[in-house]
Design a protein around this motif. Structure first.
Motif, PDB file in Angstrom:
ATOM      1  N   LEU A   1      70.031  -5.465  17.402  1.00  0.00           N
ATOM      2  CA  LEU A   1      69.353  -5.493  18.700  1.00  0.00           C
ATOM      3  C   LEU A   1      70.305  -5.936  19.802  1.00  0.00           C
ATOM      4  O   LEU A   1      70.331  -5.346  20.908  1.00  0.00           O
ATOM      5  CB  LEU A   1      68.149  -6.431  18.614  1.00  0.00           C
ATOM      6  N   ARG A   2      71.117  -6.967  19.491  1.00  0.00           N
ATOM      7  CA  ARG A   2      72.079  -7.439  20.483  1.00  0.00           C
ATOM      8  C   ARG A   2      73.111  -6.347  20.819  1.00  0.00           C
ATOM      9  O   ARG A   2      73.519  -6.190  21.970  1.00  0.00           O
ATOM     10  CB  ARG A   2      72.791  -8.689  19.944  1.00  0.00           C
ATOM     11  N   MET A   3      73.517  -5.600  19.771  1.00  0.00           N
ATOM     12  CA  MET A   3      74.479  -4.527  19.993  1.00  0.00           C
ATOM     13  C   MET A   3      73.878  -3.430  20.868  1.00  0.00           C
ATOM     14  O   MET A   3      74.542  -2.860  21.755  1.00  0.00           O
ATOM     15  CB  MET A   3      74.924  -3.962  18.645  1.00  0.00           C
ATOM     16  N   LYS A   4      72.626  -3.156  20.611  1.00  0.00           N
ATOM     17  CA  LYS A   4      71.958  -2.127  21.408  1.00  0.00           C
ATOM     18  C   LYS A   4      71.889  -2.542  22.878  1.00  0.00           C
ATOM     19  O   LYS A   4      72.139  -1.742  23.799  1.00  0.00           O
ATOM     20  CB  LYS A   4      70.553  -1.892  20.847  1.00  0.00           C
ATOM     21  N   MET A   5      71.548  -3.813  23.125  1.00  0.00           N
ATOM     22  CA  MET A   5      71.482  -4.309  24.495  1.00  0.00           C
ATOM     23  C   MET A   5      72.869  -4.288  25.148  1.00  0.00           C
ATOM     24  O   MET A   5      73.016  -3.939  26.326  1.00  0.00           O
ATOM     25  CB  MET A   5      70.933  -5.748  24.491  1.00  0.00           C
ATOM     26  N   ALA A   6      73.874  -4.656  24.322  1.00  0.00           N
ATOM     27  CA  ALA A   6      75.242  -4.628  24.864  1.00  0.00           C
ATOM     28  C   ALA A   6      75.664  -3.207  25.231  1.00  0.00           C
ATOM     29  O   ALA A   6      76.326  -2.974  26.254  1.00  0.00           O
ATOM     30  CB  ALA A   6      76.215  -5.230  23.846  1.00  0.00           C
ATOM     31  N   GLN A   7      75.275  -2.244  24.350  1.00  0.00           N
ATOM     32  CA  GLN A   7      75.624  -0.850  24.633  1.00  0.00           C
ATOM     33  C   GLN A   7      74.927  -0.350  25.899  1.00  0.00           C
ATOM     34  O   GLN A   7      75.482   0.431  26.669  1.00  0.00           O
ATOM     35  CB  GLN A   7      75.250   0.020  23.431  1.00  0.00           C
TER      36      GLN A   7
ATOM     37  N   GLN B   1      84.131  -1.670  31.304  1.00  0.00           N
ATOM     38  CA  GLN B   1      83.772  -2.439  30.113  1.00  0.00           C
ATOM     39  C   GLN B   1      83.966  -1.645  28.827  1.00  0.00           C
ATOM     40  O   GLN B   1      83.371  -1.958  27.794  1.00  0.00           O
ATOM     41  CB  GLN B   1      82.306  -2.907  30.230  1.00  0.00           C
ATOM     42  N   LYS B   2      84.823  -0.616  28.868  1.00  0.00           N
ATOM     43  CA  LYS B   2      85.066   0.171  27.657  1.00  0.00           C
ATOM     44  C   LYS B   2      85.721  -0.679  26.562  1.00  0.00           C
ATOM     45  O   LYS B   2      85.387  -0.565  25.387  1.00  0.00           O
ATOM     46  CB  LYS B   2      85.949   1.380  27.974  1.00  0.00           C
ATOM     47  N   ASP B   3      86.676  -1.518  26.988  1.00  0.00           N
ATOM     48  CA  ASP B   3      87.355  -2.370  26.003  1.00  0.00           C
ATOM     49  C   ASP B   3      86.377  -3.351  25.351  1.00  0.00           C
ATOM     50  O   ASP B   3      86.426  -3.604  24.142  1.00  0.00           O
ATOM     51  CB  ASP B   3      88.495  -3.145  26.671  1.00  0.00           C
ATOM     52  N   VAL B   4      85.480  -3.876  26.203  1.00  0.00           N
ATOM     53  CA  VAL B   4      84.482  -4.819  25.675  1.00  0.00           C
ATOM     54  C   VAL B   4      83.557  -4.111  24.693  1.00  0.00           C
ATOM     55  O   VAL B   4      83.232  -4.626  23.618  1.00  0.00           O
ATOM     56  CB  VAL B   4      83.665  -5.466  26.811  1.00  0.00           C
ATOM     57  N   ALA B   5      83.173  -2.885  25.060  1.00  0.00           N
ATOM     58  CA  ALA B   5      82.299  -2.113  24.168  1.00  0.00           C
ATOM     59  C   ALA B   5      82.989  -1.813  22.849  1.00  0.00           C
ATOM     60  O   ALA B   5      82.389  -1.889  21.768  1.00  0.00           O
ATOM     61  CB  ALA B   5      81.885  -0.822  24.856  1.00  0.00           C
ATOM     62  N   SER B   6      84.271  -1.453  22.936  1.00  0.00           N
ATOM     63  CA  SER B   6      85.035  -1.176  21.725  1.00  0.00           C
ATOM     64  C   SER B   6      85.122  -2.409  20.840  1.00  0.00           C
ATOM     65  O   SER B   6      84.954  -2.341  19.614  1.00  0.00           O
ATOM     66  CB  SER B   6      86.429  -0.682  22.107  1.00  0.00           C
TER      67      SER B   6
END
Length: 202
Positions: free
Chosen positions: A64-70, A80-85
């Motif tokens: 769920l946290r990953m989904k919110m982050a995405q 924020q591509k690096d952060v997403a990676s």
């Protein structure tokens, strides 16, 4: 009637009975120990289930946290591509770790279930062994009681027979003594008459 042998027999009976009681106590101890092991395994199994549920809950939380982050990353995109990676990498690493941990927990759960089944089988065997020993003990007691009844009957018959023989011998001896006494009396009476004496006058 051999009292010494009979006493020895009773001693052996007590000794045998003591051994049987010791064996029965051992089965009872084994039975209680097996029950304790089953309870411990059940507690262990419950703990493993809780750990598995917690691991799954953590995995869902991270998803769920990953989904919110995405979603945040999609809104911010380029910067924020690096952060997403990095978050994706962390998620995959954690997902892999969680998968390994879940598999380990499932393996432990299967092992615990197998141990529980084995322990229950041992408990069943112990119960059957105890029932068999109880059955053998009851059969032995019944057999001994039957032997005692037969011995009592035999001794009673022997006693009656001995008493009957004694009475017969006493009757024969009595008749012989009476015959001898009559003969002696007759002879003495004839001797007195031969001397001209009247036995009634003496």
């Amino acid at each position: 009637m051999p009292p010494k042998k009979k006493g020895k027999g009773k001693g052996k009976g007590k000794k045998g009975k003591k051994k049987k009681n010791d064996a029965e106590l051992t089965i009872e101890d084994k039975y209680k120990k097996t029950l304790n092991e089953i309870e411990a395994l059940k507690d262990h199994l419950s703990l493993r289930k809780q750990l598995a549920r917690r691991a799954e809950s953590h995995s869902e939380e991270w998803k769920l946290r990953m989904k919110m982050a995405q979603e945040d990353l999609e809104q911010q995109k380029v910067d924020q591509k690096d952060v997403a990676s990095d978050m994706t990498r962390q998620y995959k690493t954690m997902q892999t770790e969680m998968g390994v941990r879940v598999r380990h927990l499932e393996a432990d759960l299967a092992k615990t279930k197998a141990q529980l089944a084995k322990t229950e089988q041992e408990l069943k065997a112990t119960k059957e062994e105890k029932e068999q020993m109880t059955k053998q003990k009851d059969e032995t007691i019944a057999e001994l009681e039957e032997k005692i009844r037969n011995m009592e009957f035999s001794y009673e018959n022997m006693l009656h027979e001995a008493l009957d023989n004694l009475v017969m011998k006493l009757d024969v001896a009595k008749k012989r003594w009476e015959a001898e006494a009559t003969h002696i009396h007759t002879v003495e009476k004839e001797k007195l008459l031969a001397f001209g004496l009247n036995p009634l006058d003496i």
